[in-house]
Design an enzyme around this catalytic site. Structure first.
Site, mmCIF file in Angstrom:
data_model
loop_
_atom_site.group_PDB
_atom_site.id
_atom_site.type_symbol
_atom_site.label_atom_id
_atom_site.label_comp_id
_atom_site.label_asym_id
_atom_site.label_seq_id
_atom_site.Cartn_x
_atom_site.Cartn_y
_atom_site.Cartn_z
ATOM 1 N N PHE A 1 0.805 -1.165 0.096
ATOM 2 C CA PHE A 1 0.098 -0.145 -0.146
ATOM 3 C C PHE A 1 0.724 1.389 0.100
ATOM 4 O O PHE A 1 1.783 1.376 0.888
ATOM 5 C CB PHE A 1 -1.078 0.192 1.056
ATOM 6 C CG PHE A 1 -1.813 1.317 1.199
ATOM 7 C CD1 PHE A 1 -2.929 1.220 0.447
ATOM 8 C CD2 PHE A 1 -1.369 2.372 1.936
ATOM 9 C CE1 PHE A 1 -3.783 2.385 0.536
ATOM 10 C CE2 PHE A 1 -2.205 3.522 1.936
ATOM 11 C CZ PHE A 1 -3.273 3.602 0.956
ATOM 12 N N ASP B 1 9.554 2.744 1.542
ATOM 13 C CA ASP B 1 8.206 3.579 1.857
ATOM 14 C C ASP B 1 8.007 3.380 3.353
ATOM 15 O O ASP B 1 7.429 2.192 3.677
ATOM 16 C CB ASP B 1 7.023 3.116 1.063
ATOM 17 C CG ASP B 1 5.951 3.994 1.383
ATOM 18 O OD1 ASP B 1 5.722 4.624 2.431
ATOM 19 O OD2 ASP B 1 4.794 3.831 0.754
ATOM 20 N N LYS C 1 2.830 10.445 7.590
ATOM 21 C CA LYS C 1 1.917 9.960 8.816
ATOM 22 C C LYS C 1 2.589 10.448 10.235
ATOM 23 O O LYS C 1 2.502 11.969 10.303
ATOM 24 C CB LYS C 1 1.824 8.577 9.179
ATOM 25 C CG LYS C 1 0.958 8.128 7.743
ATOM 26 C CD LYS C 1 0.331 6.552 8.254
ATOM 27 C CE LYS C 1 -0.776 6.270 7.216
ATOM 28 N NZ LYS C 1 -0.133 5.428 6.113
HETATM 29 C C1 LIG Z 1 -0.621 5.705 4.716
HETATM 30 C C2 LIG Z 1 0.535 5.197 3.866
HETATM 31 C C3 LIG Z 1 0.510 5.811 2.641
HETATM 32 C C4 LIG Z 1 -0.183 6.933 2.243
HETATM 33 O O1 LIG Z 1 -0.128 8.263 2.914
HETATM 34 P P1 LIG Z 1 -1.307 9.322 2.940
HETATM 35 O O2 LIG Z 1 -0.932 10.312 3.768
HETATM 36 O O3 LIG Z 1 -2.668 8.543 3.318
HETATM 37 O O4 LIG Z 1 -1.445 9.803 1.611
HETATM 38 C C5 LIG Z 1 1.792 5.518 1.663
HETATM 39 N N1 LIG Z 1 2.605 4.517 2.033
HETATM 40 C C6 LIG Z 1 2.212 3.923 3.160
HETATM 41 C C7 LIG Z 1 3.139 2.626 3.361
HETATM 42 C C8 LIG Z 1 1.339 4.230 4.111
HETATM 43 O O5 LIG Z 1 0.971 3.296 5.238
#
Ligand SMILES: *Cc1c(COP(=O)(O)O)cnc(C)c1O
Length: 417
Positions: free
Chosen positions: A153, A238, A267
């Site tokens: 994700f 990520d 986040k």
């Molecule tokens: C939540 C998340 C995103 C996206 O972040 P948003 O602030 O919701 O756009 C990208 N990568 C990972 C691993 C995430 O958990």
């Protein structure tokens, strides 16, 4: 306001019903919220519009790693609100430089590209990787490819859902952005086989969060590093969800003894107060961006940078009383409590730091049903992928509160069994 503990059979009151009606009628239905309408929060606790209190074991999908309203973060925000909140990048501010320097130092890289949301950090990282591919690696124009992992994700933009393997994330949103190759997560042979001369980057989560806290096999991240080194490909980690304390470390890759070329953060970087994300890399990579080639009106604004600096300050305490040590200690409490449920309504538990994916026996009901029952017992969690519950409480939760949340889960499982 009287405080009523949420309990089994707590009625959905009129204030809740009123807000749920407004939300349902006027906010797009891209979410299916649990029946709680929050009015206030502090630390690991939230209070709903009826005055009922709940233990927050989701923590804004890790955006609230330091809890609701952490005093140091709120103070930094208040202080900056009174000075200057937005300059645009047309000018400098006295917060962006120190923020980028401090974040680069914490991550051990040279440069930072500040953005706002996690998806923007991912998009920005992909743009940087492609440009690096053309300018530094010498990939022929418009041929760059990025390898990603199935089940991952990375956000919700068109390019990001273009390589999602979740049919709900993609369905109805084509045509999709080309240039991505999907390989199974955790499979080093598949990754090695997918690399071509046009591959510019491998983009993966060191722990797949939304997938249900999927921890890769031992040695996988080191293998990704080796494959990238051998083929001249960027390793883009990520760590939007896994980074900044959740796993008991600043970075989950580093915990595995591995250094990526590009880190994507978000986040928790904004302390649950403001959206703040970043791409962090050395100048040899991020230096490919020149004026006019990328940007964001709010990216790197002084308010976000001031809060981000306070977050970095919290993370820089590597002692026994710091957030990182706390996450590691609480993670063991969580592991111990959850292990007792395996075989009693729980099929499997995966954990990294204070972060767990709990696979509930599907015969007992969906993850959604378990989450709804937990709400009634005053515990907030979120289901993911059918019968999995994801636990990511704020790092400020106490061991006793954590155990009480798992006890509530045990009660719900017994009730459904
Ligand atoms: C939540 C998340 C995103 C996206 O972040 P948003 O602030 O919701 O756009 C990208 N990568 C990972 C691993 C995430 O958990």
């Amino acid at each position: 306001m009287t405080i009523i503990e949420a309990g089994p059979g707590a009625a959905v009151g009129t204030a809740t019903a009123h807000h749920e009606h407004l939300i349902h009628k006027h906010s797009a239905h891209n979410y299916h919220p649990l029946p709680v309408v929050i009015a206030q929060a502090a630390g690991a606790w939230v209070t709903d519009v009826e005055g009922r209190r709940y233990l927050d074991c989701l923590a804004g999908y890790s955006a609230l790693n330091f809890g609701h309203g952490h005093p140091a973060l709120v103070a930094a925000a208040h202080d900056q609100l009174d000075r200057v909140t937005l300059t645009s990048r047309a000018f400098g501010s006295d917060q962006i430089g120190p923020f980028c320097a401090e974040l680069a130092a914490l991550v051990g890289k040279e440069m930072v590209l500040p953005m706002n949301t996690g998806a923007e950090a991912v998009e920005s990282g992909l743009k940087v990787a492609r440009k690096w591919g053309y300018e530094v690696k010498g990939v022929p124009e418009d041929r760059a490819r990025v390898i990603v992992a199935a089940g991952g994700f990375h956000g919700r933009t068109i390019s990001i859902v273009s390589f999602s393997t979740d049919p709900d994330a993609r369905g109805g949103f084509g045509p999709f952005t080309p240039g991505f190759d999907v390989v199974p997560y955790g499979d080093r042979a598949a990754l090695a086989a997918a690399i071509t001369p046009d591959t510019v980057a491998v983009l993966i989560e060191p722990v797949q969060g939304e997938a249900g806290v999927v921890v890769p096999p031992a040695g996988y991240l080191a293998a990704v590093r080796e494959i990238c080194d051998a083929t001249g490909v960027l390793f883009v980690a990520d760590e939007v969800q896994s980074g900044l304390g959740r796993t008991g470390h600043v970075l989950a890759t580093r915990a595995a003894g591995v250094d990526a070329d590009v880190y994507l953060l978000g986040k928790a970087l904004g302390g649950g107060i403001v959206p703040l994300s970043a791409v962090v890399a050395d100048a040899a990579v991020l230096g490919v961006l020149r004026p006019g080639q990328h940007g964001s009106t709010f990216g790197g604004n002084p308010l976000a940078c001031a809060v981000g600096r306070a977050v970095l300050e919290l993370l820089s305490d590597t002692g026994p009383h710091g957030m990182l040590a706390r996450a590691a200690r609480l993670g063991e409490v969580l592991q111990h409590a959850l292990a007792a449920l395996v075989g009693s309504g729980v099929v499997a538990v995966r954990r990294s730091g204070l972060w767990a994916g709990v696979d509930v026996d599907p015969r007992l009901g969906t993850g959604r049903k378990v989450s709804e029952r937990l709400v009634r017992r005053g515990v907030l969690v979120k289901d993911t992928h059918g019968s999995t519950i994801r636990l990511s409480p704020p790092l400020v939760i106490t061991p006793e509160e954590l155990v009480s949340a798992v006890d509530a889960l045990a009660e719900v499982l017994a009730e459904l069994g």
